[in-house]
Write a protein that holds these residues in place. Structure first.
Motif, mmCIF file in Angstrom:
data_model
loop_
_atom_site.group_PDB
_atom_site.id
_atom_site.type_symbol
_atom_site.label_atom_id
_atom_site.label_comp_id
_atom_site.label_asym_id
_atom_site.label_seq_id
_atom_site.Cartn_x
_atom_site.Cartn_y
_atom_site.Cartn_z
ATOM 1 N N THR A 88 -9.827 5.567 7.781
ATOM 2 C CA THR A 88 -8.231 6.497 7.174
ATOM 3 C C THR A 88 -7.577 6.137 8.847
ATOM 4 O OG1 THR A 88 -9.604 7.288 5.419
ATOM 5 C CG2 THR A 88 -7.284 8.021 6.375
ATOM 6 N N PRO A 89 -7.413 5.340 9.138
ATOM 7 C CA PRO A 89 -6.376 5.187 10.745
ATOM 8 C C PRO A 89 -5.015 5.824 9.994
ATOM 9 C CG PRO A 89 -7.029 3.041 9.330
ATOM 10 C CD PRO A 89 -7.971 3.608 8.694
ATOM 11 N N ARG A 90 -4.484 5.395 11.032
ATOM 12 C CA ARG A 90 -3.046 6.122 11.084
ATOM 13 C C ARG A 90 -2.494 4.633 10.518
ATOM 14 N NH1 ARG A 90 -0.528 8.051 16.786
ATOM 15 N NH2 ARG A 90 -2.304 9.746 17.350
ATOM 16 N N LYS A 91 -1.721 4.733 8.962
ATOM 17 C CA LYS A 91 -1.041 4.278 8.611
ATOM 18 C C LYS A 91 -1.502 3.723 7.447
ATOM 19 C CE LYS A 91 2.032 2.789 12.159
ATOM 20 N NZ LYS A 91 3.308 1.620 13.136
ATOM 21 N N LYS A 92 -2.720 4.511 6.901
ATOM 22 C CA LYS A 92 -3.191 4.565 5.988
ATOM 23 C C LYS A 92 -2.791 4.819 5.113
ATOM 24 C CE LYS A 92 -4.562 0.263 7.385
ATOM 25 N NZ LYS A 92 -4.496 -1.006 6.396
ATOM 26 N N PRO A 93 -3.251 5.060 3.294
ATOM 27 C CA PRO A 93 -2.730 7.146 2.506
ATOM 28 C C PRO A 93 -4.572 7.026 3.161
ATOM 29 C CG PRO A 93 -3.429 4.324 1.292
ATOM 30 C CD PRO A 93 -3.183 4.153 2.753
ATOM 31 N N ILE A 94 -4.666 8.854 2.317
ATOM 32 C CA ILE A 94 -5.402 9.779 2.511
ATOM 33 C C ILE A 94 -5.789 9.743 0.803
ATOM 34 C CG2 ILE A 94 -5.260 11.165 4.214
ATOM 35 C CD1 ILE A 94 -4.211 13.024 2.890
ATOM 36 N N ASN A 95 -6.611 9.139 0.332
ATOM 37 C CA ASN A 95 -6.814 9.573 -1.185
ATOM 38 C C ASN A 95 -7.300 11.056 -1.664
ATOM 39 O OD1 ASN A 95 -9.644 9.989 0.150
ATOM 40 N ND2 ASN A 95 -10.514 9.918 -1.949
ATOM 41 N N GLY A 96 -7.389 10.870 -3.598
ATOM 42 C CA GLY A 96 -6.733 12.570 -3.293
ATOM 43 C C GLY A 96 -7.225 12.261 -4.806
ATOM 44 N N PHE A 97 -7.474 13.880 -5.698
ATOM 45 C CA PHE A 97 -7.780 13.679 -6.387
ATOM 46 C C PHE A 97 -6.616 13.830 -7.939
ATOM 47 C CE2 PHE A 97 -11.455 13.175 -4.233
ATOM 48 C CZ PHE A 97 -12.301 12.477 -5.301
ATOM 49 N N GLY A 98 -6.103 13.382 -8.891
ATOM 50 C CA GLY A 98 -5.485 14.217 -10.015
ATOM 51 C C GLY A 98 -5.836 14.279 -11.101
ATOM 52 N N VAL A 99 -4.627 14.232 -12.212
ATOM 53 C CA VAL A 99 -4.141 13.558 -13.525
ATOM 54 C C VAL A 99 -3.569 12.991 -13.323
ATOM 55 C CG1 VAL A 99 -4.145 14.506 -15.927
ATOM 56 C CG2 VAL A 99 -5.497 16.279 -14.224
#
Length: 274
Positions: A88-99
């Protein structure tokens, strides 16, 4: 709403972008909103999944993905959280969770969410699982993971106690989720006394998500040969220096087993969980 658009058309997609790595607590000034366009169709032959997010989970572990990596953690990051630091370098999205609602998919399989596998693995795979009659204490018990750990423990016939940060959350634990008891840690100046005030509570298994003063108090209230499963330490994440623990010697006195884990080590147990 995106689901009202026609399949295959281009629509606007809003993103929250970080200006740089974050230090301490995230602030509104650390971010800005950007809008681009996407096509409501997965490319032919791709195994991607296109979704319309309905709810997004804001999890404590996201803080690590917003930060620069201290040099001292380089070797740790490669083994513990490679997605956070290495990929996850700069200018990349971070992952997450949801519905989310699936709009188009080229992938045949879907996995359960992060809180589910974290709760399952933490309770059944990391330490010896609790047995009927065991006393289980869960900090941050009203969160997504803590709720599930408590309910799984109740299904096994355990006596379950949780801590949370408001009276509303305590009410949820006791009157909706079936916990035997719960308390608001913010209203307790002495956490050791708060634990001792709960009738019959001596802890066989502590599911740790807070750290700091809570962990220090729990060490005084563990049974001999008790187990502590460490999922997180949310009270410590934004402190310049971690709090000092005073009761670590009880790990020796009580012959405690303490294990930390991340759900990433246990994705292979998804079939058992489901």
């Amino acid at each position: 709403m995106m689901e009202k658009n026609n399949f295959g058309e281009e629509v606007k997609n809003k993103q929250v972008i970080f200006r740089d790595y974050v230090t301490g607590y995230p602030k509104e000034s650390d971010m800005y909103v950007a809008t681009n366009t996407i096509k409501l169709k997965v490319p032919q032959g791709s195994n991607a999944v296109l979704v319309n997010n309905l709810y997004l989970s804001c999890d404590p572990t996201m803080q690590f993905r917003m930060r620069s990596v201290p040099a001292s953690l380089g070797s740790v990051s490669e083994h513990y959280v490679p997605v956070f630091f290495v990929l996850t370098p700069r200018k990349k999205p971070i992952n997450g969770f949801g519905v989310a609602k699936v709009l188009d998919s080229g992938h045949p399989n879907f996995n359960a969410g992060m809180p589910g596998i974290t709760a399952y693995a933490g309770l059944y795979e990391v330490n010896s699982p609790p047995k009927k009659g065991d006393h289980v204490f869960i900090s941050a018990a009203s969160g997504a993971v803590g709720q599930l750990v408590g309910q799984f423990s109740k299904l096994m016939g355990c006596y379950v106690v949780g801590s949370a940060g408001s009276e509303q959350k305590v009410d949820l634990l006791k009157n909706k989720l079936g916990f035997d008891n719960a308390f608001n840690y913010k209203e307790e100046p002495d956490l050791d006394a708060a634990l001792k005030s709960i009738e019959e509570l001596t802890i066989d298994l502590y599911f740790e998500q807070v750290g700091g003063k809570m962990l220090d108090a729990v060490l005084l209230n563990m049974k001999v040969q008790g187990r502590i499963t460490i999922c997180g330490m949310i009270s410590q994440y934004n402190l310049p220096q971690p709090e000092t623990l005073k009761n670590l010697v009880h790990i020796v006195y009580k012959r405690l087993s303490i294990k930390g884990f991340t759900h990433r080590d246990h994705h292979h147990v998804y079939p058992k969980f489901l």
